[in-house]
Design a protein around this motif. Structure first.
Motif, PDB file in Angstrom:
ATOM      1  N   ASP A   1       0.836  -1.202   0.000  1.00  0.00           N
ATOM      2  CA  ASP A   1       0.000   0.000   0.000  1.00  0.00           C
ATOM      3  C   ASP A   1       0.871   1.253   0.000  1.00  0.00           C
ATOM      4  N   ASN A   2       1.949   1.202   0.779  1.00  0.00           N
ATOM      5  CA  ASN A   2       2.864   2.347   0.841  1.00  0.00           C
ATOM      6  C   ASN A   2       3.546   2.582  -0.507  1.00  0.00           C
ATOM      7  N   LEU A   3       3.918   1.498  -1.171  1.00  0.00           N
ATOM      8  CA  LEU A   3       4.575   1.637  -2.469  1.00  0.00           C
ATOM      9  C   LEU A   3       3.603   2.134  -3.538  1.00  0.00           C
ATOM     10  N   ILE A   4       2.364   1.669  -3.476  1.00  0.00           N
ATOM     11  CA  ILE A   4       1.366   2.187  -4.420  1.00  0.00           C
ATOM     12  C   ILE A   4       1.127   3.669  -4.155  1.00  0.00           C
ATOM     13  N   HIS A   5       1.074   4.047  -2.886  1.00  0.00           N
ATOM     14  CA  HIS A   5       0.900   5.466  -2.547  1.00  0.00           C
ATOM     15  C   HIS A   5       2.065   6.291  -3.094  1.00  0.00           C
ATOM     16  N   LEU A   6       3.257   5.778  -2.943  1.00  0.00           N
ATOM     17  CA  LEU A   6       4.438   6.456  -3.464  1.00  0.00           C
ATOM     18  C   LEU A   6       4.317   6.629  -4.980  1.00  0.00           C
ATOM     19  N   GLN A   7       3.878   5.583  -5.652  1.00  0.00           N
ATOM     20  CA  GLN A   7       3.700   5.639  -7.101  1.00  0.00           C
ATOM     21  C   GLN A   7       2.628   6.662  -7.491  1.00  0.00           C
ATOM     22  N   VAL A   8       1.537   6.691  -6.756  1.00  0.00           N
ATOM     23  CA  VAL A   8       0.466   7.661  -7.028  1.00  0.00           C
ATOM     24  C   VAL A   8       1.002   9.081  -6.872  1.00  0.00           C
ATOM     25  N   LEU A   9       1.750   9.317  -5.808  1.00  0.00           N
ATOM     26  CA  LEU A   9       2.315  10.651  -5.583  1.00  0.00           C
ATOM     27  C   LEU A   9       3.259  11.035  -6.722  1.00  0.00           C
ATOM     28  N   ARG A  10       4.073  10.081  -7.157  1.00  0.00           N
ATOM     29  CA  ARG A  10       5.019  10.372  -8.236  1.00  0.00           C
ATOM     30  C   ARG A  10       4.299  10.652  -9.552  1.00  0.00           C
ATOM     31  N   LEU A  11       3.367   9.791  -9.901  1.00  0.00           N
ATOM     32  CA  LEU A  11       2.672   9.930 -11.185  1.00  0.00           C
ATOM     33  C   LEU A  11       1.829  11.197 -11.273  1.00  0.00           C
TER      34      LEU A  11
END
Length: 144
Positions: A102-112
């Motif tokens: 979940d944390n990695l998906i959140h990181l990806q969402v923030l980046r994208l």
């Protein structure tokens, strides 16, 4: 049977199976969530809106909170609903039961989305990784 049909990309059959299951057990929250997930993929905006509403209601239930938010987040990502993706993802990672994924998906969402919270969040995950080999591996792999 709904899960089997859904896995075989037979949405209409899966929907019917879940609707039938709900007739027998109308309070089953898992079946309700599964049916809402199918409705998210319907392409009909009225049905999609109702499915989002159902999942948002389920997200207030302690046992369904993360399940519902993950479905909402994933749908927002797929439909490029950046504000919703950030909102749902942020709610997920604030939960003590959130997973590293979940944390990695959140990181990806923030980046994208070009969100200004990306760098601080990445830094916080790097700090977490200092005390966890699995987290260090996952974050290192994500960065690479």
């Amino acid at each position: 049977m709904g899960a089997v049909a859904w896995g075989r990309k037979q949405a209409a059959e899966a929907e019917q199976d879940y609707q039938t299951a709900l007739e027998y057990d109308p309070t089953n929250l898992i079946t309700t969530a599964n049916l809402a997930t199918i409705h998210l993929a319907s392409g009909n905006e009225t049905i999609v809106a109702a499915a989002r509403h159902t999942l948002e209601m389920l997200s207030t239930n302690a046992s369904m909170h993360l399940v519902a938010l993950r479905h909402l987040r994933d749908h927002a990502i797929l439909t490029r609903g950046t504000n919703d993706a950030i909102r749902y993802s942020s709610q997920i990672v604030k939960d003590d039961s959130a997973l590293l994924g979940d944390n990695l998906i959140h990181l990806q969402v923030l980046r994208l989305t070009g969100n200004s919270g990306f760098e601080p969040y990445l830094d916080s995950l790097k700090e977490t990784a200092k005390n966890s080999s699995p987290a260090a591996f996952a974050i290192g792999r994500w960065i690479a």
